[in-house]
Design a protein around this motif. Structure first.
Motif, PDB file in Angstrom:
ATOM      1  N   ILE A  50       0.951  -1.233  -0.046  1.00 55.42           N
ATOM      2  CA  ILE A  50      -0.071   0.023  -0.032  1.00 55.42           C
ATOM      3  C   ILE A  50       0.982   1.239  -0.137  1.00 55.42           C
ATOM      4  N   VAL A  51       0.497   2.104  -0.886  1.00 60.01           N
ATOM      5  CA  VAL A  51       1.498   3.288  -1.081  1.00 60.01           C
ATOM      6  C   VAL A  51       0.378   4.493  -0.776  1.00 60.01           C
ATOM      7  N   ARG A  52       0.461   5.048   0.253  1.00 56.76           N
ATOM      8  CA  ARG A  52      -0.458   6.305   0.772  1.00 56.76           C
ATOM      9  C   ARG A  52      -1.954   5.769   0.387  1.00 56.76           C
ATOM     10  N   GLY A  53      -2.492   4.653   0.583  1.00 48.72           N
ATOM     11  CA  GLY A  53      -3.801   4.206   0.742  1.00 48.72           C
ATOM     12  C   GLY A  53      -4.209   3.622  -0.620  1.00 48.72           C
ATOM     13  N   ARG A  54      -3.373   3.487  -1.452  1.00 46.39           N
ATOM     14  CA  ARG A  54      -3.500   2.972  -2.955  1.00 46.39           C
ATOM     15  C   ARG A  54      -2.864   1.323  -2.952  1.00 46.39           C
ATOM     16  N   THR A  55      -3.653   0.456  -3.147  1.00 44.69           N
ATOM     17  CA  THR A  55      -3.121  -0.737  -2.876  1.00 44.69           C
ATOM     18  C   THR A  55      -2.660  -1.404  -4.431  1.00 44.69           C
ATOM     19  N   PHE A  56      -1.335  -1.898  -4.347  1.00 49.30           N
ATOM     20  CA  PHE A  56      -0.826  -2.615  -5.481  1.00 49.30           C
ATOM     21  C   PHE A  56      -0.277  -3.694  -5.528  1.00 49.30           C
ATOM     22  N   THR A  57      -0.276  -4.762  -6.409  1.00 50.75           N
ATOM     23  CA  THR A  57       0.292  -6.115  -6.483  1.00 50.75           C
ATOM     24  C   THR A  57       1.586  -6.328  -7.520  1.00 50.75           C
ATOM     25  N   ASP A  58       2.665  -6.387  -6.963  1.00 51.97           N
ATOM     26  CA  ASP A  58       3.915  -6.547  -7.919  1.00 51.97           C
ATOM     27  C   ASP A  58       4.119  -5.255  -8.745  1.00 51.97           C
ATOM     28  N   ALA A 118      -0.199  11.872  -8.659  1.00 47.40           N
ATOM     29  CA  ALA A 118      -0.526  12.674  -7.506  1.00 47.40           C
ATOM     30  C   ALA A 118      -1.643  12.036  -6.872  1.00 47.40           C
ATOM     31  N   ASP A 119      -1.559  12.273  -5.475  1.00 46.01           N
ATOM     32  CA  ASP A 119      -2.592  12.119  -4.447  1.00 46.01           C
ATOM     33  C   ASP A 119      -2.860  13.317  -3.561  1.00 46.01           C
ATOM     34  N   GLU A 120      -3.693  13.215  -2.722  1.00 47.65           N
ATOM     35  CA  GLU A 120      -3.900  14.502  -1.792  1.00 47.65           C
ATOM     36  C   GLU A 120      -2.400  14.920  -1.054  1.00 47.65           C
ATOM     37  N   GLN A 121      -1.558  13.939  -0.741  1.00 48.70           N
ATOM     38  CA  GLN A 121      -0.415  14.245  -0.001  1.00 48.70           C
ATOM     39  C   GLN A 121       0.759  14.812  -1.057  1.00 48.70           C
ATOM     40  N   GLY A 122       0.636  14.490  -2.404  1.00 46.37           N
ATOM     41  CA  GLY A 122       1.895  15.156  -3.274  1.00 46.37           C
ATOM     42  C   GLY A 122       2.051  14.288  -4.456  1.00 46.37           C
ATOM     43  N   VAL A 123       3.165  14.401  -5.105  1.00 41.38           N
ATOM     44  CA  VAL A 123       3.391  13.753  -6.225  1.00 41.38           C
ATOM     45  C   VAL A 123       4.402  12.726  -6.007  1.00 41.38           C
ATOM     46  N   ASN A 124       4.067  11.477  -6.362  1.00 43.82           N
ATOM     47  CA  ASN A 124       4.513  10.172  -5.981  1.00 43.82           C
ATOM     48  C   ASN A 124       5.273   9.513  -7.159  1.00 43.82           C
ATOM     49  N   LEU A 125       6.339   8.683  -6.948  1.00 42.93           N
ATOM     50  CA  LEU A 125       6.980   7.985  -8.241  1.00 42.93           C
ATOM     51  C   LEU A 125       7.064   6.556  -7.746  1.00 42.93           C
ATOM     52  N   LEU A 141       8.127   9.227  -2.516  1.00 45.16           N
ATOM     53  CA  LEU A 141       6.955  10.149  -1.944  1.00 45.16           C
ATOM     54  C   LEU A 141       7.187  11.424  -1.742  1.00 45.16           C
ATOM     55  N   GLY A 142       6.265  12.361  -2.116  1.00 45.22           N
ATOM     56  CA  GLY A 142       6.274  13.719  -1.747  1.00 45.22           C
ATOM     57  C   GLY A 142       7.254  14.535  -2.653  1.00 45.22           C
ATOM     58  N   LEU A 143       7.116  14.689  -3.933  1.00 46.31           N
ATOM     59  CA  LEU A 143       8.184  15.523  -4.702  1.00 46.31           C
ATOM     60  C   LEU A 143       8.391  16.664  -4.033  1.00 46.31           C
ATOM     61  N   LYS A 144       9.598  17.150  -3.931  1.00 45.73           N
ATOM     62  CA  LYS A 144      10.084  18.404  -3.374  1.00 45.73           C
ATOM     63  C   LYS A 144      10.450  19.435  -4.361  1.00 45.73           C
ATOM     64  N   LYS A 145      11.412  18.876  -5.359  1.00 44.90           N
ATOM     65  CA  LYS A 145      12.144  19.647  -6.421  1.00 44.90           C
ATOM     66  C   LYS A 145      12.405  18.875  -7.743  1.00 44.90           C
ATOM     67  N   ALA A 146      12.209  19.526  -8.768  1.00 45.78           N
ATOM     68  CA  ALA A 146      12.433  19.028  -9.936  1.00 45.78           C
ATOM     69  C   ALA A 146      12.795  19.979 -11.018  1.00 45.78           C
ATOM     70  N   GLY A 147      13.402  19.481 -12.253  1.00 42.59           N
ATOM     71  CA  GLY A 147      13.836  20.351 -13.089  1.00 42.59           C
ATOM     72  C   GLY A 147      12.731  20.666 -14.043  1.00 42.59           C
ATOM     73  N   PRO A 148      12.873  21.510 -15.163  1.00 43.99           N
ATOM     74  CA  PRO A 148      12.058  22.213 -15.811  1.00 43.99           C
ATOM     75  C   PRO A 148      11.404  21.048 -16.848  1.00 43.99           C
ATOM     76  N   HIS A 156      -0.170  17.256 -17.531  1.00 49.94           N
ATOM     77  CA  HIS A 156      -0.911  16.018 -17.653  1.00 49.94           C
ATOM     78  C   HIS A 156      -1.695  15.606 -16.457  1.00 49.94           C
ATOM     79  N   LEU A 157      -1.218  15.593 -15.273  1.00 50.49           N
ATOM     80  CA  LEU A 157      -1.529  14.983 -14.147  1.00 50.49           C
ATOM     81  C   LEU A 157      -2.652  15.928 -13.547  1.00 50.49           C
ATOM     82  N   GLN A 158      -2.858  17.346 -13.834  1.00 48.53           N
ATOM     83  CA  GLN A 158      -3.904  18.158 -13.654  1.00 48.53           C
ATOM     84  C   GLN A 158      -3.791  18.335 -12.112  1.00 48.53           C
ATOM     85  N   CYS A 159      -2.858  18.294 -11.497  1.00 46.65           N
ATOM     86  CA  CYS A 159      -2.756  18.166 -10.009  1.00 46.65           C
ATOM     87  C   CYS A 159      -2.371  19.471  -9.184  1.00 46.65           C
TER      88      CYS A 159
END
Length: 170
Positions: A50-58, A118-125, A141-148, A156-159
């Motif tokens: 589970i990643v911030r409330g979202r469940t995944f398998t493999d 993106a979720d309510e807490q930020g951008v995740n990868l 979890l929680g993107l802080k800094k990114a390039g242009p 695209h994520l409209q977040c």
């Protein structure tokens, strides 16, 4: 988490995103985790997490309906598109195929996929390099800094920007 794997927090919260035909792109996150196999013969298999409330398998985190194909570099070994999970949340999928030179490459490191959402807490990868077997899954979890290069991805994520520090074009 269910399955025969280890999960641990990792200190390095920087992810290097290589897109076809471009320099390395640096993303800095608040936290990072890694799921690793315990059983060398199986790799990661049937692992539910589970990643911030979202469940995944493999690698289900990479699966979704294609909404928009983004053909930025026209590289046949790269797939870059906007997808949607079954609940409608959009994510960016970037998949690449790597050349293989031996059985170990084919077994552990032929593909490189990532999902950004993106979720309510930020951008995740979530990132995974894998072959027939999955050696590890990296979660940022929680993107802080990114390039242009990352600005169009946020569009695209409209977040919104979540207060992400965007570096200027050099």
């Amino acid at each position: 988490m269910e399955g025969d794997e280890n999960v641990e927090r990792i200190d390095n919260t920087v992810f290097l995103w290589f897109q076809a035909g471009s320099k390395r792109n640096i993303l800095e996150f608040q936290k990072a985790f890694q799921i690793r196999y315990r059983n060398y013969d199986a790799g990661i298999r049937d692992c539910t997490y589970i990643v911030r409330g979202r469940t995944f398998t493999d690698l289900s985190c990479m699966k979704g309906e294609t909404v928009v194909e983004i053909d930025d570099k026209k590289d046949k070994d790269d797939v870059y598109e906007v997808r949607a999970y079954s609940d409608g949340r959009k994510f960016i999928f970037h998949g690449s195929t790597k050349p293989t030179f031996d059985f170990a490459d084919r077994e552990w490191d032929h593909y490189g996929d990532l999902a950004v959402y993106a979720d309510e807490q930020g951008v995740n990868l979530i990132h995974c390099s894998y072959g027939y077997k999955i050696p590890r899954i990296d979660i940022y979890l929680g993107l802080k800094k990114a390039g242009p290069f990352f600005a169009p991805i946020l569009e695209h994520l409209q977040c919104g920007d979540f207060g992400i520090e965007m570096e200027s074009q050099e």
